[in-house]
Scaffold this motif. Structure first.
Motif, mmCIF file in Angstrom:
data_model
loop_
_atom_site.group_PDB
_atom_site.id
_atom_site.type_symbol
_atom_site.label_atom_id
_atom_site.label_comp_id
_atom_site.label_asym_id
_atom_site.label_seq_id
_atom_site.Cartn_x
_atom_site.Cartn_y
_atom_site.Cartn_z
ATOM 1 N N PHE A 247 0.832 -1.155 -0.174
ATOM 2 C CA PHE A 247 0.109 -0.114 0.028
ATOM 3 C C PHE A 247 0.924 1.182 -0.004
ATOM 4 O O PHE A 247 2.050 1.184 0.566
ATOM 5 N N SER A 248 0.352 2.382 -0.669
ATOM 6 C CA SER A 248 1.197 3.533 -0.934
ATOM 7 C C SER A 248 1.240 4.324 0.634
ATOM 8 O O SER A 248 1.972 5.068 0.939
ATOM 9 N N PHE A 249 0.222 3.976 1.384
ATOM 10 C CA PHE A 249 0.088 4.684 2.743
ATOM 11 C C PHE A 249 0.949 4.140 3.911
ATOM 12 O O PHE A 249 0.890 4.744 4.877
ATOM 13 N N GLU A 250 1.636 2.931 3.671
ATOM 14 C CA GLU A 250 2.187 2.255 4.835
ATOM 15 C C GLU A 250 3.507 3.164 5.042
ATOM 16 O O GLU A 250 3.873 3.132 6.301
ATOM 17 N N ARG A 251 3.967 3.596 4.255
ATOM 18 C CA ARG A 251 5.333 4.487 4.622
ATOM 19 C C ARG A 251 5.005 5.709 5.741
ATOM 20 O O ARG A 251 5.778 6.105 6.423
ATOM 21 N N ALA A 252 3.605 6.074 5.988
ATOM 22 C CA ALA A 252 3.232 6.723 6.790
ATOM 23 C C ALA A 252 2.787 6.212 8.080
ATOM 24 O O ALA A 252 2.315 7.115 9.152
ATOM 25 N N GLY A 253 2.733 5.005 8.095
ATOM 26 C CA GLY A 253 1.986 4.269 9.319
ATOM 27 C C GLY A 253 0.609 4.538 9.636
ATOM 28 O O GLY A 253 0.314 4.440 10.702
ATOM 29 N N ILE A 254 -0.032 4.975 8.674
ATOM 30 C CA ILE A 254 -1.603 5.349 8.626
ATOM 31 C C ILE A 254 -2.263 4.135 8.327
ATOM 32 O O ILE A 254 -1.927 3.415 7.466
ATOM 33 N N VAL A 255 -3.711 3.970 8.910
ATOM 34 C CA VAL A 255 -4.537 3.234 8.329
ATOM 35 C C VAL A 255 -5.816 4.084 7.713
ATOM 36 O O VAL A 255 -6.774 4.526 8.807
ATOM 37 N N PRO A 256 -6.127 4.044 6.490
ATOM 38 C CA PRO A 256 -7.400 4.632 6.240
ATOM 39 C C PRO A 256 -8.532 3.926 6.480
ATOM 40 O O PRO A 256 -8.537 2.972 6.897
ATOM 41 N N ASP A 257 -9.591 4.446 6.475
ATOM 42 C CA ASP A 257 -10.956 3.907 6.644
ATOM 43 C C ASP A 257 -11.357 3.178 5.684
ATOM 44 O O ASP A 257 -12.053 2.052 5.819
ATOM 45 N N ILE A 258 -11.216 3.504 4.520
ATOM 46 C CA ILE A 258 -11.634 2.765 3.173
ATOM 47 C C ILE A 258 -10.415 2.946 2.073
ATOM 48 O O ILE A 258 -9.782 4.053 1.966
ATOM 49 N N VAL A 259 -10.024 1.926 1.537
ATOM 50 C CA VAL A 259 -8.959 1.973 0.504
ATOM 51 C C VAL A 259 -9.341 1.351 -0.720
ATOM 52 O O VAL A 259 -10.230 0.394 -0.955
ATOM 53 N N ILE A 260 -9.126 2.124 -2.004
ATOM 54 C CA ILE A 260 -9.736 1.743 -3.067
ATOM 55 C C ILE A 260 -8.599 0.912 -4.088
ATOM 56 O O ILE A 260 -7.333 1.780 -4.197
ATOM 57 N N LEU A 261 -8.708 -0.285 -4.517
ATOM 58 C CA LEU A 261 -7.661 -0.825 -5.270
ATOM 59 C C LEU A 261 -8.322 -1.293 -6.555
ATOM 60 O O LEU A 261 -9.482 -1.693 -6.940
ATOM 61 N N SER A 262 -7.517 -1.133 -7.674
ATOM 62 C CA SER A 262 -7.903 -1.731 -8.941
ATOM 63 C C SER A 262 -6.564 -1.843 -9.961
ATOM 64 O O SER A 262 -5.549 -2.213 -9.264
ATOM 65 N N LYS A 263 -6.659 -1.528 -10.872
ATOM 66 C CA LYS A 263 -5.402 -1.545 -11.873
ATOM 67 C C LYS A 263 -4.790 -2.826 -11.836
ATOM 68 O O LYS A 263 -5.133 -3.936 -12.061
ATOM 69 N N SER A 264 -3.581 -2.570 -10.900
ATOM 70 C CA SER A 264 -2.717 -3.870 -10.878
ATOM 71 C C SER A 264 -3.028 -4.887 -9.850
ATOM 72 O O SER A 264 -2.452 -6.100 -9.514
ATOM 73 N N ILE A 265 -4.352 -4.850 -9.078
ATOM 74 C CA ILE A 265 -4.629 -5.868 -7.995
ATOM 75 C C ILE A 265 -4.906 -7.189 -8.759
ATOM 76 O O ILE A 265 -4.636 -8.468 -8.230
ATOM 77 N N SER A 266 -5.147 -7.330 -10.119
ATOM 78 C CA SER A 266 -5.271 -8.336 -10.924
ATOM 79 C C SER A 266 -4.131 -8.870 -11.420
ATOM 80 O O SER A 266 -4.073 -10.257 -11.711
ATOM 81 N N GLY A 267 -3.021 -8.307 -11.277
ATOM 82 C CA GLY A 267 -1.755 -8.704 -11.701
ATOM 83 C C GLY A 267 -1.376 -8.771 -13.116
ATOM 84 O O GLY A 267 -0.251 -8.713 -13.785
ATOM 85 N N TYR A 268 -2.515 -9.345 -13.894
ATOM 86 C CA TYR A 268 -2.097 -9.739 -15.195
ATOM 87 C C TYR A 268 -2.971 -8.565 -16.380
ATOM 88 O O TYR A 268 -3.043 -8.993 -17.545
#
Ligand SMILES: Cc1ncc(COP(=O)(O)O)c(C=O)c1O
Length: 419
Positions: A247-268
Motif C-alpha cells: 500500500f502507498s500509505f504504509e510509509r506514513a504508518g497510517i490506516v485509512p478507513d476505506i482503501v480503493i484498489l484496482s489496476k494491478s490488483i489482478s496482476g495480469y
C-alpha cells in the motif's frame, strides 16, 4: 490504421500518442504488428505492475480455463474468489494486522470510487466530500465530481457538486492545507459543511507525480479522526507495490478507513476492483451497490497468483533497488540538462517536470521517446510532466536503456528550445 479512424469513436486517446498497431507483449516490452519493439515505461497506466504476460500467472489462467472452471459468477461464492480472499488475507492483511472487509465492485477503478463515495455518505449521513486539486479518481459522474481537471469536468455536461477542492500538500507556497481545512470546519462563516470523507491519492499520479510527505499524511489522518470524517485512500494507481510496500500509505504508518484498489490488483491486466472497508463501516444492505461483472474469475486467479509472485520475487526489495537507480539517474543525468527541470517521485513512479519548456516541448519529448522505442505518458498541468512508470519487474538493463532514451530526447528538445 484506417479501420480505427473510420470505425472507432474520436474519444480514443492513447492510440494517438502511440500510433502503431500493437500485437504482442512480454515482460517489459510491447511489439507492434510489424515487429518494432518498445520498452514499456507506461505499464498499462499502472495495470501491469508485474509486466506483460507474466509466466507464473499465465500458467494458472491456462490451467483454469482448460478445466472448464467457472468464468462468470456475479457475486456468487466461487472457488476462485475464495482462494483469492484467503490469499489476500494471508499475504496482505494479516502481516499488517489489518482487519478490512473486502467489497468486490464493477470491473474498473471508477466503479470502486463510486462505491466508496456512496458508502461514506451513507455511514456519515453527510453529502460533502473534500478532495484535492490535482487529484484524478475516474470518469463516471461521482468519481469525476472529485477529479479536479477542469476540462475533464466539463465533459460531464452537468454541474458536479458536493465536493470542496483543497490544495494538495505544499502546492500553494506558505499554505498549510491541513490548517486550511481546520478553518473550513471551525469558522462559522466558512460556507462549508462538514464532509463525509476526505479522499486522496498519497502520490498524485495523473496530477503530475506529487508525492505527499509522511508528516502531512499523518496530520491528515489526525484531522479526519478529530472531526469524525472518513479517510479514503485511492490506491488504484500507486497501490499494489508501485511505491515499494504493497500500500502507498504504509510509509506514513497510517490506516485509512476505506482503501480503493484496482489496476494491478489482478496482476495480469484483467479488470478487477476492490474496496477495503473497516468492518464497522460495512453497513451496506445486500445488493445496495451491485453490478454484473463484480466477479471476474480469471482476475481472481491471477490476483492470487500476483500476491504469491510478489512474495516469491521479493518485489518490494526489487522496487527499492530500482528506485535508487532511477532517483540517482534523474538527479545526475536529467535535472542538469536545463534550468528549471524538476524531478519528483517514489518507488517506480517518477516525473520529470518540464513545465519550463512548455506543453509543446513536453509533447515533442514524448514523441521522440516513442520514435526511439520507448512508451511513456505525460501527466500534470498541461501535460508537462514526463512520467516514468515501468512494470516493477523491469530488468535493470531496460530500465537504464529507457532512462537513456529520455535523456537523449530531453537533451535534443532543450537544445532546439535553446534552454
Ligand atoms: C488514482 C486513480 N483513481 C481512479 C482511476 C480510475 O480507474 P479506471 O480508469 O479503471 O476507471 C484511475 C485511473 O487512471 C486512477 O489513476
Amino acid at each position: 490504421m484506417k479501420a480505427f479512424e473510420i470505425l472507432e469513436s474520436n474519444v480514443r486517446s492513447y492510440c494517438r500518442s502511440f500510433p502503431v498497431i500493437f500485437d504482442k507483449a512480454k515482460g517489459d516490452h510491447l511489439y507492434s504488428e510489424t515487429g518494432e519493439s518498445y520498452i514499456d515505461f507506461f505499464a498499462g497506466a499502472g495495470a501491469l505492475n508485474y509486466g506483460h504476460n507474466n509466466e507464473y500467472m499465465k500458467a494458472q489462467i491456462l490451467e483454469y480455463v482448460s478445466q472448464d472452471r467457472i468464468m462468470h459468477g456475479l457475486d456468487m461464492y466461487t472457488k476462485a474468489k475464495e482462494d483469492f480472499i484467503l490469499a489476500f488475507s494471508e499475504h496482505i492483511l494479516q502481516p499488517r494486522a489489518l482487519d478490512y472487509k473486502l467489497q468486490f465492485c464493477g470491473p474498473t477503478g471508477t466503479n470502486a470510487v463510486e462505491a466508496a463515495l456512496k458508502l461514506a455518505r451513507k455511514v456519515k449521513g453527510r453529502t460533502g466530500v473534500f478532495a484535492f486539486m490535482g487529484g484524478f479518481h475516474g470518469m463516471s459522474l461521482g468519481s469525476l465530481s472529485i477529479t479536479s481537471s477542469n476540462s475533464m469536468r466539463e465533459s460531464a455536461g452537468l454541474p458536479l457538486s458536493h465536493v470542496t477542492f483543497i490544495p494538495y500538500e505544499a502546492s500553494v507556497e506558505g499554505l498549510d492545507t491541513i490548517r486550511y481545512m481546520e478553518r473550513l470546519l471551525t469558522d462559522t462563516h466558512s460556507g462549508t459543511a462538514k464532509p463525509a470523507a476526505v479522499i486522496l491519492e498519497t502520490v498524485q499520479a495523473e496530477g503530475g507525480i506529487n508525492v505527499a510527505g509522511i508528516e502531512w499524511l499523518q496530520n491528515l489522518r489526525q484531522f479526519c479522526d478529530d472531526h469524525d470524517i472518513l479517510m479514503i485512500v485511492d490506491d488504484i494507481q500507486v497501490g499494489c507495490g508501485r511505491t515499494g510496500p504493497f500500500f502507498s500509505f504504509e510509509r506514513a504508518g497510517i490506516v485509512p478507513d476505506i482503501v480503493i484498489l484496482s489496476k494491478s490488483i489482478s496482476g495480469y491486466g484483467l479488470p478487477m476492483s476492490l474496496l477495503l472497508i473497516r468492518p464497522e463501516l460495512d453497513i451496506w444492505s445486500p445488493g445496495e451497490h451491485n453490478g454484473t461483472f463484480r466477479g471476474n474469475q480469471l482476475a481472481f486467479v491471477t490476483a492470487k497468483a500476483a500476491l504469491e509472485f510478489r512474495a516469491a520475487e521479493r518485489l518490494g526489495e526489487q522496487v527499492r533497488e530500482k528506485e535508487a537507480f532511477v532517483a540517482q539517474y534523474l538527479k545526475n543525468e536529467i535535472e542538469p540538462l536545463g534550468p528549471g527541470l524538476h524531478i519528483r517521485g517514489i518507488g517506480l513512479i517518477w516525473g520529470i517536470d518540464v513545465a519550463v519548456l512548455g506543453e509543446e516541448a513536453a509533447g515533442e519529448i514524448a514523441r521522440n521517446c516513442f520514435k526511439n522505442g520507448l512508451i511513456l505518458e505525460r501527466a500534470g498541468r498541461n501535460d508537462t510532466v514526463i512520467k516514468i512508470m515501468p512494470p516493477l519487474t523491469i530488468s535493470m538493463d531496460n530500465l537504464k536503456r529507457g532512462c537513456e532514451t529520455i535523456k537523449e530526447s530531453i537533451s535534443k528538445v532543450c537544445y532546439s528550445y535553446s534552454v
